[in-house]
Design a protein around this motif. Structure first.
Motif, PDB file in Angstrom:
ATOM      1  N   ILE A  73       0.837  -1.200   0.000  1.00 50.48           N
ATOM      2  CA  ILE A  73       0.000   0.000   0.000  1.00 50.48           C
ATOM      3  C   ILE A  73       0.873   1.250   0.000  1.00 50.48           C
ATOM      4  O   ILE A  73       0.605   2.216  -0.726  1.00 50.48           O
ATOM      5  N   ALA A 131       0.822   3.953  -3.020  1.00 52.39           N
ATOM      6  CA  ALA A 131       0.417   5.343  -2.796  1.00 52.39           C
ATOM      7  C   ALA A 131       1.511   6.301  -3.263  1.00 52.39           C
ATOM      8  O   ALA A 131       1.213   7.328  -3.896  1.00 52.39           O
ATOM      9  N   LEU A 150      -7.675   3.269  -2.079  1.00 52.51           N
ATOM     10  CA  LEU A 150      -7.032   3.467  -0.781  1.00 52.51           C
ATOM     11  C   LEU A 150      -8.043   3.887   0.285  1.00 52.51           C
ATOM     12  O   LEU A 150      -7.950   3.441   1.433  1.00 52.51           O
TER      13      LEU A 150
END
Length: 137
Positions: free
Chosen positions: A65, A69, A86
């Motif tokens: 993640i 991002a 997200l």
């Protein structure tokens, strides 16, 4: 778009720090995990290893993640869908999972703090993604 760019970066760095801490306990010092948390079950070397093994997918996932991002921050206009993903992960993997862990007997205060952080990330993500969608249109 600048706000969404910074949102991706801040969320990415936050998750990168969490990932590094968790990967340290998974890969380098599994026994250290027992000194960091209050478990609602008896702690033995076997339960510690089982817990760390079960925790390892979480540690690798939050590393994914984080890097996702940070990658998405390079071109937020093209990655609006990533912002919504997200936000959804923050809700399901963050808020709902923390509520589950509290219900299972884990530290309510610690997880309540993380729920608050997840809700802030969700609120700002929704706000900045909507602003970016309007700018793109």
């Amino acid at each position: 778009m600048k706000k969404l760019t910074w949102w991706f970066r801040i969320v990415g760095v936050f998750y990168l720090l969490l990932a590094l801490m968790n990967l340290y306990f998974v890969l380098i010092n599994p026994a250290g995990m027992t000194s960091m948390a209050a478990f609602p079950f008896p702690v033995t070397p076997d339960t510690t290893q089982a817990f760390v093994d079960g925790w390892s997918p979480f540690a690798f996932e939050i590393f994914g993640i984080a890097t996702f991002a940070l990658w998405a921050s390079r071109n937020p206009r093209r990655n609006l869908g990533a912002a919504w993903l997200l936000v959804w992960l923050e809700f399901t993997h963050g808020v709902l999972d923390d509520i589950y862990l509290i219900a299972r007997g884990y530290d309510a205060v610690g997880y309540a703090v993380f729920i608050a952080i997840h809700l802030i990330i969700i609120a700002t993500g929704v706000l900045f993604a909507r602003q970016a969608e309007r700018e793109a249109a």
